[in-house]
Design an enzyme around this catalytic site. Structure first.
Site, PDB file in Angstrom:
ATOM      1  N   HIS A 165       0.924  -1.279  -0.001  1.00 17.66           N
ATOM      2  CA  HIS A 165       0.019   0.066   0.080  1.00 17.66           C
ATOM      3  C   HIS A 165       0.777   1.239  -0.107  1.00 17.66           C
ATOM      4  O   HIS A 165       0.578   2.154   0.861  1.00 17.66           O
ATOM      5  CB  HIS A 165      -1.109  -0.015   1.168  1.00 17.66           C
ATOM      6  CG  HIS A 165      -2.000  -1.078   1.120  1.00 17.66           C
ATOM      7  ND1 HIS A 165      -2.966  -1.386   2.343  1.00 17.66           N
ATOM      8  CD2 HIS A 165      -1.855  -2.404   0.406  1.00 17.66           C
ATOM      9  CE1 HIS A 165      -3.568  -2.294   1.941  1.00 17.66           C
ATOM     10  NE2 HIS A 165      -2.996  -2.997   0.845  1.00 17.66           N
ATOM     11  N   TYR A 280     -10.120 -10.384   4.109  1.00 19.09           N
ATOM     12  CA  TYR A 280      -9.706 -11.430   3.436  1.00 19.09           C
ATOM     13  C   TYR A 280     -10.261 -12.755   3.724  1.00 19.09           C
ATOM     14  O   TYR A 280     -10.571 -13.892   2.941  1.00 19.09           O
ATOM     15  CB  TYR A 280      -8.240 -11.275   3.098  1.00 19.09           C
ATOM     16  CG  TYR A 280      -7.807  -9.832   1.924  1.00 19.09           C
ATOM     17  CD1 TYR A 280      -8.226  -9.792   0.971  1.00 19.09           C
ATOM     18  CD2 TYR A 280      -7.231  -8.968   3.056  1.00 19.09           C
ATOM     19  CE1 TYR A 280      -7.993  -8.725   0.162  1.00 19.09           C
ATOM     20  CE2 TYR A 280      -6.695  -8.035   2.115  1.00 19.09           C
ATOM     21  CZ  TYR A 280      -7.149  -7.813   0.668  1.00 19.09           C
ATOM     22  OH  TYR A 280      -6.877  -6.535   0.109  1.00 19.09           O
TER      23      TYR A 280
END
Length: 386
Positions: A165, A280
């Protein structure tokens, strides 16, 4: 290098998209929001010209005032193109980069007045001695093919181990301010809600790296002065619509919840307090999708398409698409054509499905659309078939 032109009707390449309704991650209701009549009216036949097919993780592209195009590779190189052909040359003398996972040499952008000042800007993960990296904006000029007069303008700290990120895109507005994006670094999502660090934000600086006096948090004691917006998870797409003075952004959600946003001064875009995605592993990440004081996306995707670079079609060469937003999809490997009316979704179409992980899509100064892909390593030019 290869150049292969083939003509494909977009009607055969694309299909309407069913999108999740505005609901909490616990719900499963879906709602088809694409207007098939709009899509049918606006379909175009196009040709796809493969200009290059040997990239290794390409990331950004820009055009210089002399007509050359630069394309970055995340490993730390910039390839030089002229007249849609790779010249065989690369920019020399670039700084070492922190190449880990998503971190590396990211975006590149020519100054709006490049013909006058020669400045070129890059976003890269600067490497530090403790094996950490931080998103950094640097500018330089070219002497032949060598990067000279290099200046690091701003580093979005603190530096971070790993490579998740990092963002990052660079765009300029009508006044010459530079905006860049920086992800939340993944391990600590609440970075995005903390104004004392630079992660999970869109930033605004002057073209020399100084801080504009009207930035929203310049008078806040503990805030990073370059912050323009916050609550942004991992913004890998930025585009400044100069005709309408709008800053568009795309950012990755977790599992679901990719977003298309209009970024405005000082606003909070919610991550990780609100999201349309889940963890996730399938567990609930945030209890709510809306909260007072936090912005809603213009459009979001569940399941994720893995949104990346974007552009607004301004060229008369694509009359049916003019004003549409094109968004690169990494995971779903297509370009999403997003049709809005009054900033609300009317329709969406999948262009070039299966072409590869579309990292960036951009419109050249002469009005043609280009895209770069990972995996397949392509630079393609999208042309009206006629």
């Amino acid at each position: 290098m290869s150049s292969n032109k083939h003509y494909l009707p977009v009607a055969l390449l694309a299909g309407a998209v069913s999108l999740w309704a505005s609901c909490t991650p616990k719900e499963t209701a879906t709602e088809a929001v694409s207007d098939s009549a709009v899509l049918e009216t606006e379909r175009m036949s196009i040709s796809v010209d493969t200009l290059h097919s040997d990239f290794e993780s390409p990331w950004g592209m820009t055009w210089l005032s002399d007509g050359r195009m630069l394309v970055t590779e995340r490993k730390g190189e910039i390839l030089i193109f002229k007249d849609d052909k790779f010249t065989g040359e690369k920019v020399q003398g670039l700084p070492a980069v922190h190449v880990v996972n998503q971190a590396g040499l990211l975006d590149v952008a020519a100054h709006p007045k490049h013909a006058e000042n020669g400045w070129i800007y890059i976003a890269y993960a600067k490497n530090f001695e403790d094996s950490t990296g931080a998103t950094t904006i640097m500018r330089f000029k070219l002497d032949g093919n060598t990067a000279v007069e290099q200046e690091d303008l701003i580093t979005a700290g603190p530096s971070w181990k790993g490579g998740r990120h990092f963002g990052s895109r660079i765009v300029f507005d009508n006044e010459g301010h530079l905006y860049f994006s920086n992800g939340d670094k993944g391990d600590t999502p609440m970075n995005a809600q903390t104004l004392s660090n630079a992660h999970g934000k869109v930033h605004r600086i002057n073209d020399d790296g100084s801080i504009p006096a009207d930035n929203p948090f310049v008078d806040s004691t503990d805030a990073v002065k370059s912050i323009w917006s916050y609550g942004n998870r991992n913004p890998q797409g930025l585009y400044f619509d100069k005709a309408n003075n709008i800053l568009w952004e795309t950012e990755h959600g977790p599992k679901g919840g990719d977003e298309l946003n209009i970024i405005e001064k000082g606003k909070n875009y919610g991550w990780p307090v609100i999201t349309y995605g889940i963890n996730y592993n399938g567990t609930i990440l945030a209890e709510f999708t809306e909260k007072a004081g936090m912005e809603q996306p213009i459009h979001y995707w569940v399941p994720s398409i893995a949104t990346c670079g974007l552009t607004v079609v301004t060229s008369d060469k694509y009359p049916n698409w003019k004003g549409n937003i094109l968004v690169g999809a990494l995971a779903k490997q297509h370009i999403a054509r997003v049709v809005l009316k009054d900033n609300k979704l009317v329709a969406e179409e999948k262009l070039l499905p299966g072409i590869g992980r579309v990292r960036q899509v951009a419109e050249s100064p002469d009005g043609y659309l280009y895209a770069i892909t990972e995996g397949t390593g392509l630079l393609v030019k999208i042309l009206p078939a006629n």
